[in-house]
Write a protein that holds these residues in place. Sequence first.
Motif, PDB file in Angstrom:
ATOM      1  N   SER A  75       0.851  -1.186   0.000  1.00  0.00           N
ATOM      2  CA  SER A  75       0.000   0.000   0.000  1.00  0.00           C
ATOM      3  C   SER A  75       0.884   1.233   0.000  1.00  0.00           C
ATOM      4  N   TYR A  76       0.486   2.223  -0.781  1.00  0.00           N
ATOM      5  CA  TYR A  76       1.252   3.462  -0.896  1.00  0.00           C
ATOM      6  C   TYR A  76       0.351   4.634  -0.525  1.00  0.00           C
ATOM      7  N   PHE A  83      -3.555   7.435  -2.540  1.00  0.00           N
ATOM      8  CA  PHE A  83      -3.508   6.098  -1.948  1.00  0.00           C
ATOM      9  C   PHE A  83      -3.657   5.053  -3.044  1.00  0.00           C
ATOM     10  N   ALA A  84      -2.855   4.003  -2.977  1.00  0.00           N
ATOM     11  CA  ALA A  84      -2.940   2.929  -3.963  1.00  0.00           C
ATOM     12  C   ALA A  84      -2.526   1.617  -3.323  1.00  0.00           C
ATOM     13  N   ALA A 238       5.081   7.803  -9.312  1.00  0.00           N
ATOM     14  CA  ALA A 238       5.144   6.530 -10.047  1.00  0.00           C
ATOM     15  C   ALA A 238       4.679   5.363  -9.187  1.00  0.00           C
ATOM     16  N   MET A 239       4.965   5.413  -7.898  1.00  0.00           N
ATOM     17  CA  MET A 239       4.533   4.349  -6.990  1.00  0.00           C
ATOM     18  C   MET A 239       3.020   4.304  -6.863  1.00  0.00           C
ATOM     19  N   LEU A 240       2.369   5.438  -7.062  1.00  0.00           N
ATOM     20  CA  LEU A 240       0.935   5.549  -6.842  1.00  0.00           C
ATOM     21  C   LEU A 240       0.120   5.218  -8.091  1.00  0.00           C
TER      22      LEU A 240
END
Length: 241
Positions: A75-76, A83-84, A238-240
Amino acid sequence: MTIFSKHKNKANVLPVMLVLTSYFLLLTSFNKELTADELVKKVKAKMDKVNDYVATGKMKTDVVFIKAPVANIKSYYKKPNRFAIKRDGGVSLLPKGGVSVNVSSLLLTDEYTAIDAGKTTLGTTAVRIIKLLPLSEKSDVVLTTMYIDEANLLIRKASTTTKENGTYDMEMQFGKYADWGLPDKVVFSFNTKDYKLPKGITLEYDDGSKKPELPKNKKGKVEITYSSYVINKGVTDAMLK
């Protein structure tokens, strides 16, 4: 001699009265209960210490007829509302809309009226029931009811009713990350009639056939158990994605 004694006694009584008065005022201030608004602001201040995190865990999706094995996830989160969830081997089956399994999403705005709805217990934990009514007519959220552990400033449970996405419930269990207001476990439940699948996801029934819609009026549940958090070390866009 008698007059001197009376004056001396009065001189001794005054400091004692001042000490007792100060003690009483201090005791009263400690016993004063926070208002609903004060309590919500304290909880939000605690959660606001988290600017971002990457959490590692496992997700179990329990929705009737959907084949979704327990998956390893990350989770990010990035303040204020990014949030993703990314899972191994597929896409997270989470409802679309303004509600997510991120606890911080419960307090994204300061534009609300906080109403004290009494006290109860969840298990052995004493909690205050606080209802949040959004002030903005544009808000998709109609009402959020939070069960707050006042002693530890933690949201133990929340129920959110929205205009477009039904009602969602979240229950949180806390452990080693409680000082950050971050749960070790989140149980997210909803009614399948309000469940909107992410784009591109189809349902596979036990007989292998494809069906276009979820069965109505059934309960669905998503359980996420986190094993670790990396807090305030940076999360990129990019992480999301």
